[in-house]
Write a protein that holds these residues in place. Structure first.
Motif: not given
Length: 182
Positions: A25-39
């Motif tokens: 199980x991996x939980x992280x922060x995702x930055x990019x397009x199209x989600x901008x920043x999110x889980x």
């Protein structure tokens, strides 16, 4: 009886997951397009020798620009298929994504307006997960818009109970479509 079955299924899933890899199980922060920043949530299953990993991404960003309150949401559900090593290295990704906008503002002539728009996406990506406990993931891909995409705005006049609705079709996957403005 139901509790025994549920505990047995949970024990089987946990034991097979532990064999797939130490931290499936991996939980992280995702930055990019199209989600901008999110889980981001990824679960590496024992399927395909630890190379099949369902994923979920979620972003929610409230923005206020002058008198406009805007809420941006992004939801994506899909899977990563790792090519060589279980849960790491080069992978392919396929998913369904939905971008949503919901806004509220005041128009001097029409009154308070509430609008919303959403886009459905079929996403195809290729990426790489580099590192172990702390890792960096990079992706590149393509999102294909499908279904009908429209902007719907509803105005409530300030001095009466009159509601005006305006709709504009931005995109449709149908060959022939009639656009109506109300």
């Amino acid at each position: 009886m139901k509790k025994i079955i549920a505990i047995s299924i949970l024990a089987i899933v946990v034991s097979t997951s532990a064999k797939a890899q130490e931290n499936p199980l991996r939980i992280g922060l995702k930055i990019g397009v199209p989600n901008v920043v999110g889980l981001n949530l990824e679960y590496v299953t024992p399927i395909m020798n630890g190379k099949f990993a369902p994923t979920i991404d979620f972003s929610f960003i409230p923005i206020t620009i002058e008198d406009v309150d805007l809420k941006f949401t992004y939801f994506e559900i899909g899977t990563n298929i790792y090519f060589k090593k279980p849960g790491k290295g080069l992978y392919g990704h396929i998913s369904y994504g939905r971008i949503g906008f919901d806004g509220t503002y005041v128009d001097a002539e029409k009154g308070e307006g509430q609008g919303q728009a959403s886009f459905n996406l079929a996403n195809f990506k290729i990426g790489a997960k580099l590192g172990n406990s702390f890792y960096f993931r990079t992706e590149i891909g393509y999102g294909l818009i499908f279904g009908d995409t429209s902007v719907d705005v509803e105005y409530k006049e300030p001095n009466s109970s009159v509601i005006t609705v305006e709709a504009c079709l931005l995109y449709t996957s149908r060959a022939h479509e009639t656009v109506l403005e109300l």
